[in-house]
Design a protein around this motif. Structure first.
Motif, PDB file in Angstrom:
ATOM      1  N   SER A  29       0.459  -0.765  -0.351  1.00 23.95           N
ATOM      2  CA  SER A  29      -0.313   0.112   0.240  1.00 23.95           C
ATOM      3  C   SER A  29       0.835   1.309  -0.125  1.00 23.95           C
ATOM      4  O   SER A  29       0.486   2.339   0.730  1.00 23.95           O
ATOM      5  CB  SER A  29      -0.855  -0.325   0.881  1.00 23.95           C
ATOM      6  OG  SER A  29      -1.644  -1.214   1.106  1.00 23.95           O
ATOM      7  N   VAL A 100       0.952   3.033  16.240  1.00 22.49           N
ATOM      8  CA  VAL A 100       0.359   2.286  16.958  1.00 22.49           C
ATOM      9  C   VAL A 100      -1.124   3.015  17.464  1.00 22.49           C
ATOM     10  O   VAL A 100      -1.590   2.562  16.843  1.00 22.49           O
ATOM     11  CB  VAL A 100       1.722   1.894  18.490  1.00 22.49           C
ATOM     12  CG1 VAL A 100       0.219   1.354  19.717  1.00 22.49           C
ATOM     13  CG2 VAL A 100       1.893   0.251  17.551  1.00 22.49           C
ATOM     14  N   TYR A 105      -1.172   4.026  26.154  1.00 27.48           N
ATOM     15  CA  TYR A 105      -1.539   2.661  25.455  1.00 27.48           C
ATOM     16  C   TYR A 105      -1.342   2.293  26.560  1.00 27.48           C
ATOM     17  O   TYR A 105      -1.586   2.573  27.847  1.00 27.48           O
ATOM     18  CB  TYR A 105       0.123   2.020  24.952  1.00 27.48           C
ATOM     19  CG  TYR A 105       0.080   0.579  24.441  1.00 27.48           C
ATOM     20  CD1 TYR A 105       0.379   0.209  23.221  1.00 27.48           C
ATOM     21  CD2 TYR A 105       0.618   0.027  25.030  1.00 27.48           C
ATOM     22  CE1 TYR A 105      -0.018  -1.079  22.766  1.00 27.48           C
ATOM     23  CE2 TYR A 105       1.114  -1.528  25.119  1.00 27.48           C
ATOM     24  CZ  TYR A 105       0.693  -2.045  23.816  1.00 27.48           C
ATOM     25  OH  TYR A 105       0.509  -2.825  23.145  1.00 27.48           O
ATOM     26  N   ARG A 107      -4.824   1.273  26.072  1.00 28.60           N
ATOM     27  CA  ARG A 107      -6.056   1.830  24.510  1.00 28.60           C
ATOM     28  C   ARG A 107      -5.995   3.133  24.785  1.00 28.60           C
ATOM     29  O   ARG A 107      -6.730   4.274  24.744  1.00 28.60           O
ATOM     30  CB  ARG A 107      -7.244   1.981  26.731  1.00 28.60           C
ATOM     31  CG  ARG A 107      -7.638   0.901  26.945  1.00 28.60           C
ATOM     32  CD  ARG A 107      -8.424   0.672  28.068  1.00 28.60           C
ATOM     33  NE  ARG A 107     -10.210   0.933  27.985  1.00 28.60           N
ATOM     34  CZ  ARG A 107     -10.671   0.968  28.608  1.00 28.60           C
ATOM     35  NH1 ARG A 107     -10.259   0.587  30.047  1.00 28.60           N
ATOM     36  NH2 ARG A 107     -11.893   1.596  28.196  1.00 28.60           N
ATOM     37  N   SER A 108      -5.051   3.170  23.455  1.00 30.67           N
ATOM     38  CA  SER A 108      -5.219   4.457  22.471  1.00 30.67           C
ATOM     39  C   SER A 108      -6.544   4.439  21.450  1.00 30.67           C
ATOM     40  O   SER A 108      -6.829   3.644  20.931  1.00 30.67           O
ATOM     41  CB  SER A 108      -4.076   3.129  21.264  1.00 30.67           C
ATOM     42  OG  SER A 108      -2.799   2.870  21.291  1.00 30.67           O
ATOM     43  N   ALA A 109      -6.640   5.920  21.368  1.00 22.37           N
ATOM     44  CA  ALA A 109      -7.242   6.118  20.945  1.00 22.37           C
ATOM     45  C   ALA A 109      -7.504   7.665  19.315  1.00 22.37           C
ATOM     46  O   ALA A 109      -6.665   8.314  20.149  1.00 22.37           O
ATOM     47  CB  ALA A 109      -8.644   6.620  21.100  1.00 22.37           C
ATOM     48  N   ARG A 111      -6.356   3.793  17.915  1.00 24.73           N
ATOM     49  CA  ARG A 111      -5.876   3.333  17.391  1.00 24.73           C
ATOM     50  C   ARG A 111      -4.721   2.996  15.773  1.00 24.73           C
ATOM     51  O   ARG A 111      -6.150   2.887  15.201  1.00 24.73           O
ATOM     52  CB  ARG A 111      -6.416   1.450  17.936  1.00 24.73           C
ATOM     53  CG  ARG A 111      -5.139   0.288  17.705  1.00 24.73           C
ATOM     54  CD  ARG A 111      -3.890   0.239  18.783  1.00 24.73           C
ATOM     55  NE  ARG A 111      -3.325  -0.859  17.602  1.00 24.73           N
ATOM     56  CZ  ARG A 111      -2.531  -1.148  18.581  1.00 24.73           C
ATOM     57  NH1 ARG A 111      -1.894  -1.394  19.228  1.00 24.73           N
ATOM     58  NH2 ARG A 111      -1.792  -2.607  17.800  1.00 24.73           N
ATOM     59  N   TRP A 112      -4.142   2.856  15.357  1.00 25.53           N
ATOM     60  CA  TRP A 112      -3.768   2.753  13.745  1.00 25.53           C
ATOM     61  C   TRP A 112      -3.421   0.725  13.625  1.00 25.53           C
ATOM     62  O   TRP A 112      -2.622   0.400  15.204  1.00 25.53           O
ATOM     63  CB  TRP A 112      -2.654   3.416  13.957  1.00 25.53           C
ATOM     64  CG  TRP A 112      -2.881   4.829  13.816  1.00 25.53           C
ATOM     65  CD1 TRP A 112      -4.025   5.776  12.987  1.00 25.53           C
ATOM     66  CD2 TRP A 112      -1.926   5.831  14.623  1.00 25.53           C
ATOM     67  NE1 TRP A 112      -4.299   6.557  13.590  1.00 25.53           N
ATOM     68  CE2 TRP A 112      -2.628   7.292  14.990  1.00 25.53           C
ATOM     69  CE3 TRP A 112      -0.698   6.016  15.202  1.00 25.53           C
ATOM     70  CZ2 TRP A 112      -2.633   8.957  15.041  1.00 25.53           C
ATOM     71  CZ3 TRP A 112      -0.216   7.322  15.672  1.00 25.53           C
ATOM     72  CH2 TRP A 112      -1.153   8.184  15.859  1.00 25.53           C
ATOM     73  N   PRO A 113      -2.612   0.245  12.558  1.00 20.35           N
ATOM     74  CA  PRO A 113      -2.879  -0.689  12.423  1.00 20.35           C
ATOM     75  C   PRO A 113      -1.428  -1.123  13.590  1.00 20.35           C
ATOM     76  O   PRO A 113      -2.276  -2.834  14.042  1.00 20.35           O
ATOM     77  CB  PRO A 113      -1.935  -0.854  10.835  1.00 20.35           C
ATOM     78  CG  PRO A 113      -2.908  -0.010  10.890  1.00 20.35           C
ATOM     79  CD  PRO A 113      -3.318   1.013  11.480  1.00 20.35           C
ATOM     80  N   GLY A 114      -0.383  -0.901  13.875  1.00 18.69           N
ATOM     81  CA  GLY A 114       0.806  -1.201  14.321  1.00 18.69           C
ATOM     82  C   GLY A 114       2.068  -0.977  13.148  1.00 18.69           C
ATOM     83  O   GLY A 114       2.118  -0.046  12.617  1.00 18.69           O
ATOM     84  N   SER A 115       2.974  -2.197  14.112  1.00 23.45           N
ATOM     85  CA  SER A 115       4.472  -1.381  14.367  1.00 23.45           C
ATOM     86  C   SER A 115       4.727  -2.030  12.439  1.00 23.45           C
ATOM     87  O   SER A 115       6.043  -1.833  11.982  1.00 23.45           O
ATOM     88  CB  SER A 115       5.245  -1.402  15.276  1.00 23.45           C
ATOM     89  OG  SER A 115       4.700  -0.646  16.571  1.00 23.45           O
ATOM     90  N   PHE A 116       4.228  -3.122  12.484  1.00 22.04           N
ATOM     91  CA  PHE A 116       5.051  -3.754  10.935  1.00 22.04           C
ATOM     92  C   PHE A 116       6.498  -4.175  11.596  1.00 22.04           C
ATOM     93  O   PHE A 116       6.584  -4.511  12.479  1.00 22.04           O
ATOM     94  CB  PHE A 116       4.615  -2.735   9.671  1.00 22.04           C
ATOM     95  CG  PHE A 116       3.086  -2.431   8.869  1.00 22.04           C
ATOM     96  CD1 PHE A 116       2.147  -3.785   8.759  1.00 22.04           C
ATOM     97  CD2 PHE A 116       2.363  -1.827   9.809  1.00 22.04           C
ATOM     98  CE1 PHE A 116       1.309  -4.051   8.771  1.00 22.04           C
ATOM     99  CE2 PHE A 116       0.715  -1.826   9.018  1.00 22.04           C
ATOM    100  CZ  PHE A 116       0.276  -2.948   8.422  1.00 22.04           C
ATOM    101  N   GLY A 117       7.191  -4.032  10.149  1.00 21.39           N
ATOM    102  CA  GLY A 117       8.373  -3.906  10.641  1.00 21.39           C
ATOM    103  C   GLY A 117       9.693  -3.129  10.949  1.00 21.39           C
ATOM    104  O   GLY A 117      10.778  -3.553  11.155  1.00 21.39           O
ATOM    105  N   PHE A 146       3.552   6.856  21.217  1.00 27.08           N
ATOM    106  CA  PHE A 146       4.104   5.513  21.471  1.00 27.08           C
ATOM    107  C   PHE A 146       5.572   5.321  20.182  1.00 27.08           C
ATOM    108  O   PHE A 146       4.985   5.864  19.003  1.00 27.08           O
ATOM    109  CB  PHE A 146       3.266   4.563  21.368  1.00 27.08           C
ATOM    110  CG  PHE A 146       3.395   3.437  21.260  1.00 27.08           C
ATOM    111  CD1 PHE A 146       3.323   2.798  22.458  1.00 27.08           C
ATOM    112  CD2 PHE A 146       4.428   2.501  20.672  1.00 27.08           C
ATOM    113  CE1 PHE A 146       3.582   1.230  22.811  1.00 27.08           C
ATOM    114  CE2 PHE A 146       5.072   1.014  20.657  1.00 27.08           C
ATOM    115  CZ  PHE A 146       4.039   0.737  21.889  1.00 27.08           C
ATOM    116  N   SER A 148       7.140   3.397  17.484  1.00 31.37           N
ATOM    117  CA  SER A 148       7.869   1.988  17.504  1.00 31.37           C
ATOM    118  C   SER A 148       8.718   1.936  17.281  1.00 31.37           C
ATOM    119  O   SER A 148       9.451   0.911  17.493  1.00 31.37           O
ATOM    120  CB  SER A 148       6.441   2.139  16.527  1.00 31.37           C
ATOM    121  OG  SER A 148       4.951   2.284  16.148  1.00 31.37           O
TER     122      SER A 148
END
Lengths: 246, 271
Positions: A29, A100, A105, A107-109, A111-117, A146, A148
């Motif tokens: 993406s 993230v 953290y 309870r993030s708001a 919240r994004w998908p995450g740290s991937f690689g 946060f 990542s």
């Protein structure tokens, strides 16, 4: 030839940032970084130089890995990948990135998908280009909520990689590793430094040779509109289609 | 001995509390097994995303089946964020083990090799390391002063994925999707759904044998044509992006999420 669109200028800028790179990987993406890498390859080929090798995750034709998801990270950890792209819901003035979520953290708001690689790639790929089209104080913050992946590390950490540049729709910064801060090197045509300051949540230095981000050369523009758009269609059909209409 | 069973039987062998390894959306997601798994009522699952998750994870979370989520990301890709995941995080309804892709792959590699941990570069100075006390900064024993992170072995009970083909001996053809082999090596057993089951052994021909996960690692196989739908399967069929976008829309509220799920599971037995 009609003038370059904003996205075409971003693609040409990405290609300039990849000068001299042997192997660039592009995450899923990420159509503009992928297009920039394809433009780099097309320009190299036209000039008779060894073309950059491109690995686009999520593509069948532009991905030669045969060892599953591990191969990208193994390659990167060995130094076989020279450039990669990362984004972030937040990017701060020290080059720390947050994929993230905002707020406390866990309870993030939002919240994004995450740290991937990013937890590895940011540390081992020498030329990480931070790319985010949106240029606002919401994204470019003083301090991320946060981390990542960290922009810099103490000397006890073996770290060949890290941020190289930050590119948005408004500006181009390079990262000063020693001083751990961004340096503004270019502003999109029609905008100025004051506007960049207003729309950036962190402090930054200004390069002595600051100027407008250059327009793509006629050679680059022709390649984007023909060869690159054709290559993009396999992985990013919708993006390739909208690029034609600009 | 690998057993060839029905989809329902395969799902029924996943007990409550199981630690379940599931592949990323491009690698072969056993979507057809997801509906009977939700209908079976197994709860308190510990999901290990290898290394990221999408629709399958979001469905399991939304249906209240997940207690622990170990992942590098959850996303519906071009369809946007994963609504049930985002909702559960905001409500504090998940034990989150946030990771980064190579850390999950390293933990599985440690399990594959039967060693307690795998060292990995990166991570130092991040909040990922802060919120993962099970990851430890250690010193390279061969180079004093060189700090490196130790990732403990990840040993799932079951790896569940979808592939193109299996033979009657239980060998599964995974081609170049080697993360499926990694998951299987690390897990106590693997349950695999396949497009086709063929009579001739996949090991008879060196060309197919090179891409085989041997039956040694495979506990059960179920026949599930089009079994990754709405995800695509490498070399077989593309992703149904319209269906994933439709899910993304319906999952935005709990009520329409339930309606979406009910169409596939025939039960409203979740909350």
């Amino acid at each position: 030839m009609r003038p370059a669109s904003d996205r075409e200028r971003l693609i040409a800028t990405v290609a300039e940032l990849l000068a001299g790179v042997h192997h660039v990987a592009v995450g899923a993406s990420s159509p503009i970084p992928a297009a920039g890498a394809m433009l780099r390859r097309a320009v190299d080929a036209k000039r008779g130089e060894a073309p950059v090798r491109i690995s686009i995750l999520g593509s069948a034709r532009h991905n030669f890995f045969t060892n599953g998801s591990s191969e990208l990270f193994d390659c990167a950890a060995q130094g076989r990948i020279d450039a990669f792209f990362l984004g972030g819901g937040q990017i701060d003035g020290q080059g720390d990135i947050n994929l993230v979520g905002a707020g406390d953290y866990p309870r993030s708001a939002p919240r994004w998908p995450g740290s991937f690689g990013s937890g590895l790639l940011y540390y081992v790929v020498p030329r990480v280009i931070l790319f985010r089209e949106e240029h606002s104080p919401r994204v470019l913050v003083e301090k991320v909520d946060f981390i990542s992946a960290a922009g810099a590390s103490p000397p006890s950490v073996r770290r060949p990689g890290g941020p190289y540049a930050l590119l948005t729709s408004l500006a181009l910064f390079r990262f000063d590793k020693a001083r751990r801060c961004f340096v503004l090197t270019g502003v999109a045509p029609g905008h100025d430094t004051d506007e960049v300051r207003d729309r950036t949540g962190f402090g930054f230095d200004v390069a002595e040779d600051l100027g407008p981000i250059p327009e793509p050369s006629p050679e680059a523009l022709a390649l984007i509109r023909d060869r690159v758009r054709g290559e993009l269609a396999e992985t990013y059909p919708q993006f390739a289609e909208t690029l034609r209409d600009e | 001995m690998t057993e060839i069973v029905s989809l329902e039987e395969l799902a029924a062998r996943i007990p409550s509390g199981a630690k379940l390894a599931l592949p990323a959306d491009y690698a072969g997601v056993a979507m057809a097994a997801t509906w009977p798994l939700i209908a079976s009522g197994a709860r308190g699952l510990h999901i290990v995303c290898v290394p990221t998750g999408g629709l399958q994870i979001d469905l399991l979370i939304g249906a209240g089946r997940v207690q622990v989520l170990e992942t590098s990301a959850v996303t519906l890709g071009e369809a946007g964020g994963a609504p049930a995941f985002v909702r559960a995080v905001c409500e504090g309804g998940l034990e989150l083990l946030d990771a980064t892709c190579p850390a999950i792959l390293s933990g599985l590699a440690a399990a594959q090799k039967g060693v307690p941990f795998m060292p990995m570069r990166g991570l130092i100075g991040s909040d990922l390391l802060r919120v993962r006390p099970d990851w430890r900064v250690t010193e390279n024993p061969f180079e004093p002063g060189d700090e490196i992170v130790a990732i403990p072995a990840i040993r799932p009970d079951i790896a569940l994925f979808h592939a193109a083909e299996a033979d009657r001996d239980g060998n599964v053809w995974i081609g170049r999707r080697r993360e499926l082999a990694l998951m299987a090596y690390a897990s106590a057993t693997s349950f695999v759904t396949v497009e086709r089951i063929r009579d001739a052994s996949l090991l008879d021909d060196e060309v197919t044998a090179a891409g085989v996960l041997p039956a040694l690692y495979v506990g059960a196989i179920a026949h599930a044509p089009n079994g990754a739908w709405p995800y695509g399967l490498w070399g077989e069929y593309p992703t149904d992006a319209a269906e994933i976008a439709r899910y993304a829309e319906m999952a935005r509220s709990e009520a329409s999420f339930s309606a979406y799920l009910q169409r596939f599971t025939g039960t409203a037995a979740f909350a």
